[in-house]
Design a protein around this motif. Sequence first.
Motif, PDB file in Angstrom:
ATOM      1  N   PRO A 206       1.089  -0.840  -0.126  1.00  0.00           N
ATOM      2  CA  PRO A 206      -0.178   0.058   0.130  1.00  0.00           C
ATOM      3  C   PRO A 206       1.346   1.321  -0.119  1.00  0.00           C
ATOM      4  O   PRO A 206       2.050   1.601   0.269  1.00  0.00           O
ATOM      5  CB  PRO A 206      -0.682   0.025   1.044  1.00  0.00           C
ATOM      6  N   ASN A 207       0.308   2.316  -0.664  1.00  0.00           N
ATOM      7  CA  ASN A 207       1.151   3.384  -0.413  1.00  0.00           C
ATOM      8  C   ASN A 207       1.229   4.279   1.329  1.00  0.00           C
ATOM      9  O   ASN A 207       0.199   3.953   1.864  1.00  0.00           O
ATOM     10  CB  ASN A 207       0.125   4.941  -1.322  1.00  0.00           C
ATOM     11  N   ILE A 208       2.177   3.978   1.524  1.00  0.00           N
ATOM     12  CA  ILE A 208       2.338   5.139   2.946  1.00  0.00           C
ATOM     13  C   ILE A 208       3.347   6.098   2.628  1.00  0.00           C
ATOM     14  O   ILE A 208       3.741   6.542   2.449  1.00  0.00           O
ATOM     15  CB  ILE A 208       3.376   3.797   3.878  1.00  0.00           C
ATOM     16  N   GLU A 209       1.879   6.873   2.862  1.00  0.00           N
ATOM     17  CA  GLU A 209       2.760   8.462   3.383  1.00  0.00           C
ATOM     18  C   GLU A 209       3.205   9.338   4.909  1.00  0.00           C
ATOM     19  O   GLU A 209       1.670   8.857   5.523  1.00  0.00           O
ATOM     20  CB  GLU A 209       1.577   9.664   2.675  1.00  0.00           C
ATOM     21  N   LEU A 210       3.719   9.443   5.442  1.00  0.00           N
ATOM     22  CA  LEU A 210       3.673  10.308   6.694  1.00  0.00           C
ATOM     23  C   LEU A 210       4.253  11.952   6.044  1.00  0.00           C
ATOM     24  O   LEU A 210       5.106  12.652   4.820  1.00  0.00           O
ATOM     25  CB  LEU A 210       4.728   9.683   7.507  1.00  0.00           C
ATOM     26  N   ALA A 211       4.791  12.249   7.548  1.00  0.00           N
ATOM     27  CA  ALA A 211       5.331  13.855   7.308  1.00  0.00           C
ATOM     28  C   ALA A 211       6.716  13.928   8.199  1.00  0.00           C
ATOM     29  O   ALA A 211       6.203  13.299   9.082  1.00  0.00           O
ATOM     30  CB  ALA A 211       4.128  15.088   7.399  1.00  0.00           C
ATOM     31  N   ASN A 212       7.712  14.947   7.390  1.00  0.00           N
ATOM     32  CA  ASN A 212       8.251  14.932   8.442  1.00  0.00           C
ATOM     33  C   ASN A 212       9.049  14.515   8.802  1.00  0.00           C
ATOM     34  O   ASN A 212      10.260  14.790  10.373  1.00  0.00           O
ATOM     35  CB  ASN A 212       7.872  16.480   9.357  1.00  0.00           C
ATOM     36  N   GLU A 213       9.497  13.094   9.572  1.00  0.00           N
ATOM     37  CA  GLU A 213      10.306  12.055   9.710  1.00  0.00           C
ATOM     38  C   GLU A 213      10.195  11.004   9.035  1.00  0.00           C
ATOM     39  O   GLU A 213       9.601  10.386   7.912  1.00  0.00           O
ATOM     40  CB  GLU A 213       9.462  11.839  11.139  1.00  0.00           C
ATOM     41  N   ILE A 214      11.818  10.591   8.679  1.00  0.00           N
ATOM     42  CA  ILE A 214      12.077   9.027   7.629  1.00  0.00           C
ATOM     43  C   ILE A 214      12.866   8.750   8.762  1.00  0.00           C
ATOM     44  O   ILE A 214      13.687   8.912   9.769  1.00  0.00           O
ATOM     45  CB  ILE A 214      13.084   9.977   6.797  1.00  0.00           C
ATOM     46  N   ARG A 215      12.130   7.184   8.662  1.00  0.00           N
ATOM     47  CA  ARG A 215      13.080   5.535   9.221  1.00  0.00           C
ATOM     48  C   ARG A 215      14.054   4.948   8.318  1.00  0.00           C
ATOM     49  O   ARG A 215      12.981   4.692   7.140  1.00  0.00           O
ATOM     50  CB  ARG A 215      11.949   5.188  10.377  1.00  0.00           C
ATOM     51  N   LEU A 216      14.761   4.265   9.113  1.00  0.00           N
ATOM     52  CA  LEU A 216      16.109   3.856   8.286  1.00  0.00           C
ATOM     53  C   LEU A 216      15.813   2.374   8.915  1.00  0.00           C
ATOM     54  O   LEU A 216      16.553   3.249   9.892  1.00  0.00           O
ATOM     55  CB  LEU A 216      16.658   4.411   7.541  1.00  0.00           C
ATOM     56  N   PRO A 217      16.203   1.599   8.251  1.00  0.00           N
ATOM     57  CA  PRO A 217      17.065   1.182   8.949  1.00  0.00           C
ATOM     58  C   PRO A 217      18.587   0.942   9.044  1.00  0.00           C
ATOM     59  O   PRO A 217      18.905   0.988   7.862  1.00  0.00           O
ATOM     60  CB  PRO A 217      16.602  -0.862   7.937  1.00  0.00           C
ATOM     61  N   VAL A 218      18.986   0.160  10.090  1.00  0.00           N
ATOM     62  CA  VAL A 218      21.274   0.774   9.914  1.00  0.00           C
ATOM     63  C   VAL A 218      21.776  -0.153   9.224  1.00  0.00           C
ATOM     64  O   VAL A 218      21.742  -0.798   9.363  1.00  0.00           O
ATOM     65  CB  VAL A 218      21.406   0.206  11.601  1.00  0.00           C
ATOM     66  N   GLY A 219      22.378   0.268   8.621  1.00  0.00           N
ATOM     67  CA  GLY A 219      23.588  -0.320   7.692  1.00  0.00           C
ATOM     68  C   GLY A 219      22.741  -0.612   6.464  1.00  0.00           C
ATOM     69  O   GLY A 219      23.302  -1.841   5.274  1.00  0.00           O
ATOM     70  N   LYS A 220      21.369  -0.277   5.801  1.00  0.00           N
ATOM     71  CA  LYS A 220      20.881  -0.982   4.384  1.00  0.00           C
ATOM     72  C   LYS A 220      20.919   1.001   4.518  1.00  0.00           C
ATOM     73  O   LYS A 220      20.840   1.305   3.955  1.00  0.00           O
ATOM     74  CB  LYS A 220      19.638  -0.604   4.608  1.00  0.00           C
ATOM     75  N   ARG A 221      21.531   1.077   2.742  1.00  0.00           N
ATOM     76  CA  ARG A 221      21.539   1.461   1.326  1.00  0.00           C
ATOM     77  C   ARG A 221      19.942   1.938   1.118  1.00  0.00           C
ATOM     78  O   ARG A 221      19.300   1.264   0.716  1.00  0.00           O
ATOM     79  CB  ARG A 221      22.316   0.995   0.376  1.00  0.00           C
ATOM     80  N   ALA A 222      19.575   3.118   1.519  1.00  0.00           N
ATOM     81  CA  ALA A 222      17.566   4.183   0.970  1.00  0.00           C
ATOM     82  C   ALA A 222      18.284   4.211  -0.414  1.00  0.00           C
ATOM     83  O   ALA A 222      19.223   5.516  -0.051  1.00  0.00           O
ATOM     84  CB  ALA A 222      17.845   4.429   1.867  1.00  0.00           C
ATOM     85  N   LYS A 223      17.449   4.428  -1.013  1.00  0.00           N
ATOM     86  CA  LYS A 223      17.455   5.616  -2.428  1.00  0.00           C
ATOM     87  C   LYS A 223      16.036   6.633  -2.506  1.00  0.00           C
ATOM     88  O   LYS A 223      15.151   5.741  -1.927  1.00  0.00           O
ATOM     89  CB  LYS A 223      17.347   4.680  -3.576  1.00  0.00           C
ATOM     90  N   PHE A 224      16.620   8.044  -2.205  1.00  0.00           N
ATOM     91  CA  PHE A 224      15.691   8.827  -2.015  1.00  0.00           C
ATOM     92  C   PHE A 224      15.374   9.450  -3.452  1.00  0.00           C
ATOM     93  O   PHE A 224      16.102   9.747  -4.622  1.00  0.00           O
ATOM     94  CB  PHE A 224      16.507   9.375  -1.061  1.00  0.00           C
ATOM     95  N   THR A 225      13.631   9.701  -4.107  1.00  0.00           N
ATOM     96  CA  THR A 225      13.618  10.249  -5.181  1.00  0.00           C
ATOM     97  C   THR A 225      12.628  11.474  -4.391  1.00  0.00           C
ATOM     98  O   THR A 225      12.195  11.460  -3.903  1.00  0.00           O
ATOM     99  CB  THR A 225      13.395   9.199  -6.093  1.00  0.00           C
ATOM    100  N   LEU A 226      13.764  12.699  -5.039  1.00  0.00           N
ATOM    101  CA  LEU A 226      13.858  14.142  -4.474  1.00  0.00           C
ATOM    102  C   LEU A 226      13.175  14.790  -5.604  1.00  0.00           C
ATOM    103  O   LEU A 226      13.443  15.423  -7.172  1.00  0.00           O
ATOM    104  CB  LEU A 226      14.597  14.882  -3.702  1.00  0.00           C
ATOM    105  N   THR A 227      11.679  15.647  -5.341  1.00  0.00           N
ATOM    106  CA  THR A 227      11.441  16.227  -6.136  1.00  0.00           C
ATOM    107  C   THR A 227      10.537  17.596  -5.247  1.00  0.00           C
ATOM    108  O   THR A 227      10.610  17.642  -3.829  1.00  0.00           O
ATOM    109  CB  THR A 227      10.531  15.926  -7.301  1.00  0.00           C
ATOM    110  N   SER A 228       9.487  19.116  -5.498  1.00  0.00           N
ATOM    111  CA  SER A 228       9.321  19.824  -5.237  1.00  0.00           C
ATOM    112  C   SER A 228       8.383  20.224  -6.244  1.00  0.00           C
ATOM    113  O   SER A 228       7.860  20.427  -7.535  1.00  0.00           O
ATOM    114  CB  SER A 228      10.166  20.962  -5.262  1.00  0.00           C
ATOM    115  N   PRO A 229       6.466  20.454  -5.942  1.00  0.00           N
ATOM    116  CA  PRO A 229       5.977  21.284  -6.825  1.00  0.00           C
ATOM    117  C   PRO A 229       5.767  22.422  -7.065  1.00  0.00           C
ATOM    118  O   PRO A 229       5.212  23.047  -7.389  1.00  0.00           O
ATOM    119  CB  PRO A 229       3.909  20.861  -5.791  1.00  0.00           C
TER     120      PRO A 229
END
Length: 337
Positions: A143-166
């Motif tokens: 499912p789509n998981i939307e939240l705001a102003n907080e990002i949680r990440l697992p330690v030791g894993k690479r995470a890919k961020f795609t960034l944009t702005s309206p």
Amino acid sequence: MTIEKIRMRSYFYRRSLAVVLAALLLAGCDGVQSTLAPAGTAAEIIADLFWVMVIAGSIIWVLVVGLSIYATHVRQHAHDPKLARWLIIGGGAIFPSVVLAALLIWSLTLMEPLRSEKGSDLHIAVSGEQWWWRVNYLVEDGPNIELANEIRLPVGKRAKFTLTSPDVIHSFWVPSLGGKVDMIPGRVTTLILEPTETGIFRGACAEYCGASHAFMNFDVVVMKQDEFDQWLKLQAQPADQPELTLAAQGQEAFLANGCGACHTIRGTPAQGDIGPDLTHVASRLRIGAGLLPNTPGAFMRWMDHTQALKPDVKMPSFGMVPQEELTAIAAYLGELE
Ligand SMILES: [Cu+2]
């Protein structure tokens, strides 16, 4: 006052100033938002680059200043023209070319580990809004998981961020974890972060973006993998129905006052898209993009004085709503874990 006393006093002032300056400088090296206290692979690479540049630059500076002191104060006379020519060719052309080329080649080799998307299974899309962060966890077949102003990440894993702005340009920066990348309307930029330590780190907008730019922060919580999985599972679920009567009244008041026109609470008729998704707002560390702690009192203050707390924010103040209703809404929001 005797000369001796004046001297003592000036010595004291100078020493105090040095201590204060050193303390300020060193304080900048630590904490939740420091490039000099790296807690991620990219931040470590950037810190190494910084230190090598600082040390190399300092050595060269000492050499050049030393030579000019030697020429102007130690041996103030004409020097052997042959030696002078060699000094100019060697020190002025060959040495800087070799040193700068070496530093350039080394720094280019750092790009690959910074940008490589290999092993980045976790994909998070972040949109810079005025003045908060819309965060979407893009789980395949999930499912789509939307939240705001907080990002949680697992330690030791690479995470890919795609960034944009309206609308306007922002810059996404978590100094402890990596470099900053602009969020540009109409474009998608990418960033790879790989946290190496658990903990809570602070992110900020690093590009002036309007009246409340300085109030546009977020938390990055780095957790162990199993804790992260549990957290993500919770975020994917719709909101719980209110338990207390007060909270149930709060849900009614939330819908009646039109909050749902801008906010989504999954599992309720509130489906707005202008403001942050509030489905699990109580599980976040802070509200208002780092502005206030996450407490019932802070929810009250936020609704009461929105515009005063955050100039130009796209949420009107709800100070005109009766206090009992605001109290009920705060109780409801406080239950949305
Ligand atoms: Cu911004």
